[in-house]
Motif scaffolding. Structure first.
Motif, PDB file in Angstrom:
ATOM      1  N   GLU A   6       0.849  -1.200   0.000  1.00 58.49           N
ATOM      2  CA  GLU A   6       0.000   0.000   0.000  1.00 58.49           C
ATOM      3  C   GLU A   6       0.888   1.256   0.000  1.00 58.49           C
ATOM      4  OE1 GLU A   6      -3.343   0.217  -0.105  1.00 58.49           O
ATOM      5  OE2 GLU A   6      -3.490  -1.977  -0.264  1.00 58.49           O
ATOM      6  N   THR A   7       0.425   2.300  -0.686  1.00 56.91           N
ATOM      7  CA  THR A   7       1.174   3.561  -0.741  1.00 56.91           C
ATOM      8  C   THR A   7       0.237   4.734  -0.489  1.00 56.91           C
ATOM      9  OG1 THR A   7       0.862   3.781  -3.135  1.00 56.91           O
ATOM     10  CG2 THR A   7       2.834   2.608  -2.381  1.00 56.91           C
ATOM     11  N   ARG A   8       0.812   5.836  -0.032  1.00 57.10           N
ATOM     12  CA  ARG A   8       0.077   7.090   0.133  1.00 57.10           C
ATOM     13  C   ARG A   8       1.088   8.230   0.154  1.00 57.10           C
ATOM     14  NH1 ARG A   8      -1.685   7.611   6.496  1.00 57.10           N
ATOM     15  NH2 ARG A   8      -2.086   9.763   5.849  1.00 57.10           N
ATOM     16  N   THR A   9       0.618   9.442   0.052  1.00 57.48           N
ATOM     17  CA  THR A   9       1.484  10.611   0.088  1.00 57.48           C
ATOM     18  C   THR A   9       1.228  11.395   1.365  1.00 57.48           C
ATOM     19  OG1 THR A   9       1.504  10.771  -2.330  1.00 57.48           O
ATOM     20  CG2 THR A   9       2.140  12.735  -1.094  1.00 57.48           C
ATOM     21  N   ILE A  10       2.308  11.700   2.098  1.00 54.62           N
ATOM     22  CA  ILE A  10       2.221  12.487   3.329  1.00 54.62           C
ATOM     23  C   ILE A  10       3.179  13.668   3.199  1.00 54.62           C
ATOM     24  CG2 ILE A  10       2.537  12.498   5.833  1.00 54.62           C
ATOM     25  CD1 ILE A  10       2.004   9.494   5.840  1.00 54.62           C
ATOM     26  N   LEU A  11       2.643  14.871   3.291  1.00 53.62           N
ATOM     27  CA  LEU A  11       3.458  16.092   3.163  1.00 53.62           C
ATOM     28  C   LEU A  11       4.293  16.082   1.880  1.00 53.62           C
ATOM     29  CD1 LEU A  11       4.692  16.446   6.864  1.00 53.62           C
ATOM     30  CD2 LEU A  11       2.770  17.624   5.762  1.00 53.62           C
ATOM     31  N   ASN A  12       3.686  15.581   0.803  1.00 56.75           N
ATOM     32  CA  ASN A  12       4.315  15.503  -0.518  1.00 56.75           C
ATOM     33  C   ASN A  12       5.419  14.450  -0.616  1.00 56.75           C
ATOM     34  OD1 ASN A  12       2.704  17.570  -1.672  1.00 56.75           O
ATOM     35  ND2 ASN A  12       4.040  19.137  -0.775  1.00 56.75           N
ATOM     36  N   TYR A  13       5.555  13.600   0.391  1.00 61.62           N
ATOM     37  CA  TYR A  13       6.529  12.508   0.333  1.00 61.62           C
ATOM     38  C   TYR A  13       5.807  11.195   0.030  1.00 61.62           C
ATOM     39  CZ  TYR A  13       9.995  15.582   2.499  1.00 61.62           C
ATOM     40  OH  TYR A  13      10.868  16.615   2.767  1.00 61.62           O
ATOM     41  N   PRO A  14       6.280  10.435  -0.967  1.00 59.65           N
ATOM     42  CA  PRO A  14       5.676   9.125  -1.246  1.00 59.65           C
ATOM     43  C   PRO A  14       6.018   8.156  -0.127  1.00 59.65           C
ATOM     44  CG  PRO A  14       7.669   9.409  -2.537  1.00 59.65           C
ATOM     45  CD  PRO A  14       7.436  10.722  -1.840  1.00 59.65           C
ATOM     46  N   CYS A  15       5.009   7.504   0.424  1.00 65.23           N
ATOM     47  CA  CYS A  15       5.208   6.613   1.568  1.00 65.23           C
ATOM     48  C   CYS A  15       4.726   5.210   1.273  1.00 65.23           C
ATOM     49  CB  CYS A  15       4.469   7.153   2.799  1.00 65.23           C
ATOM     50  SG  CYS A  15       5.096   8.727   3.405  1.00 65.23           S
ATOM     51  N   GLN A  16       5.372   4.239   1.923  1.00 65.64           N
ATOM     52  CA  GLN A  16       4.976   2.848   1.855  1.00 65.64           C
ATOM     53  C   GLN A  16       4.444   2.400   3.214  1.00 65.64           C
ATOM     54  OE1 GLN A  16       7.910   0.197   0.097  1.00 65.64           O
ATOM     55  NE2 GLN A  16       8.966   1.928  -0.834  1.00 65.64           N
ATOM     56  N   GLN A  17       3.548   1.428   3.177  1.00 66.69           N
ATOM     57  CA  GLN A  17       2.962   0.917   4.412  1.00 66.69           C
ATOM     58  C   GLN A  17       3.675  -0.349   4.880  1.00 66.69           C
ATOM     59  OE1 GLN A  17      -0.859  -1.410   4.751  1.00 66.69           O
ATOM     60  NE2 GLN A  17      -1.641   0.557   5.509  1.00 66.69           N
ATOM     61  N   ALA A  18       3.943  -0.410   6.179  1.00 68.14           N
ATOM     62  CA  ALA A  18       4.512  -1.600   6.794  1.00 68.14           C
ATOM     63  C   ALA A  18       3.699  -1.914   8.039  1.00 68.14           C
ATOM     64  CB  ALA A  18       5.978  -1.379   7.157  1.00 68.14           C
ATOM     65  N   VAL A  19       3.489  -3.210   8.308  1.00 63.41           N
ATOM     66  CA  VAL A  19       2.711  -3.609   9.481  1.00 63.41           C
ATOM     67  C   VAL A  19       3.531  -4.586  10.319  1.00 63.41           C
ATOM     68  CG1 VAL A  19       0.492  -3.248   8.346  1.00 63.41           C
ATOM     69  CG2 VAL A  19       1.593  -5.491   8.212  1.00 63.41           C
ATOM     70  N   ALA A  20       3.251  -4.582  11.619  1.00 66.09           N
ATOM     71  CA  ALA A  20       3.947  -5.475  12.547  1.00 66.09           C
ATOM     72  C   ALA A  20       3.072  -5.677  13.760  1.00 66.09           C
ATOM     73  CB  ALA A  20       5.309  -4.893  12.950  1.00 66.09           C
ATOM     74  N   GLN A  21       3.462  -6.644  14.574  1.00 68.31           N
ATOM     75  CA  GLN A  21       2.754  -6.913  15.820  1.00 68.31           C
ATOM     76  C   GLN A  21       3.759  -6.969  16.957  1.00 68.31           C
ATOM     77  OE1 GLN A  21       0.728 -10.841  16.927  1.00 68.31           O
ATOM     78  NE2 GLN A  21      -1.041  -9.576  16.405  1.00 68.31           N
TER      79      GLN A  21
END
Length: 271
Positions: free
Chosen positions: A140-155
């Motif tokens: 999954e990807t999204r943009t935060i403050l014009n920076y391209p971001c990737q999603q990471a999940v953990a437990q």
């Protein structure tokens, strides 16, 4: 195939544009949902004066993270007086979010974390290594403050201290705590800093969600430069290990339960 080549090319352009940033300052807003239960307190007149209305349902504050030279420092943006609430019975409750007056230093090259923590008006210096979680990249990807971001999940599986007030007496106990974590990081700033989980992902963390909104960090601004001299190990407090700190905390909590008197309580909410 053309779409894949275009995506990779765009990614390379973004990394070229942003990838040189190795230092900076990030301001984050942290939102914590309160889970403290107050039982046996005089409710006063009317149904709306019940215990659940004594405390707010969430609290917001701001943190800053300075990073550079393979290190990072997290601290409060500004110190504010703890929120205070009182019921008609005269009981006062001071709300203090965990981390309000604390400093966390991380050295990425030697895998070292040094925290300055406060508890019951006492300061401690806790040194430990980075305990890395097992992260999964979701795609999954999204943009935060014009920076391209990737999603990471953990437990994260561990324990936490739960505080309650029953009949004017504060009680604390350790309970099992499993945290489901979602983080958004950007490779445009290839520094493993963030408001939490420092040293664990290959880029700057700009957002974190713990347990579906129980605790949320959101970057508000990113500056390209910072005061590198300020990124140093904290030194105010008694030097202890993590185990020694937990033992001292449990001892102080027991003393507070015995000597509190039921009138003034300081509650720590959060991790």
């Amino acid at each position: 195939m053309k779409k894949i080549i275009f995506t990779l090319a765009a990614g390379c352009c973004l990394l070229t544009a942003y990838g040189q940033q190795q230092q900076g300052r990030v301001v984050y807003e942290r939102t914590i949902q309160m889970q403290l239960r107050m039982m046996g307190i005089a409710a006063g007149a009317g149904a709306d004066a019940g215990p659940d209305n004594l405390l707010p349902h969430s609290r917001k504050d701001k943190l800053e993270v300075l990073f550079g030279n393979g290190q990072s420092l997290r601290r409060a943006v500004e110190e504010e007086a703890p929120e205070e609430f009182a019921d008609e019975g005269g009981m006062h409750v001071h709300m203090v979010t965990a981390g309000d007056n604390e400093i966390s230093y991380t050295n990425f090259s030697n895998n070292r974390v040094v925290d300055q923590r406060e508890f019951a008006a006492k300061s401690y210096i806790v040194t430990d290594s980075i305990h890395k979680l097992t992260w999964k990249m979701t795609g999954e990807t999204r943009t935060i403050l014009n920076y391209p971001c990737q999603q990471a999940v953990a437990q994260r599986i561990g324990k936490r201290l739960m505080s309650t007030v029953e009949n004017g007496e504060m009680k604390s106990k350790e309970v099992a705590d499993t945290a489901n974590i979602t983080a958004w990081f950007t490779l445009a700033i290839p520094v493993p800093a963030g408001p939490d989980f420092q040293g664990q992902l290959p880029g700057l963390i700009l957002a974190i969600d713990i347990n579906n909104g129980a605790t949320v960090y959101q970057a508000l601004e990113v500056a390209p430069v910072t005061d590198l001299a300020a990124i140093r190990e904290p030194s105010k407090g008694k030097k202890v290990t993590e185990a020694e700190f937990n033992k001292a905390r449990e001892k102080l909590m027991a003393e507070m339960q015995r000597n509190g008197g039921g009138m003034i309580r300081t509650m720590r909410i959060g991790q």
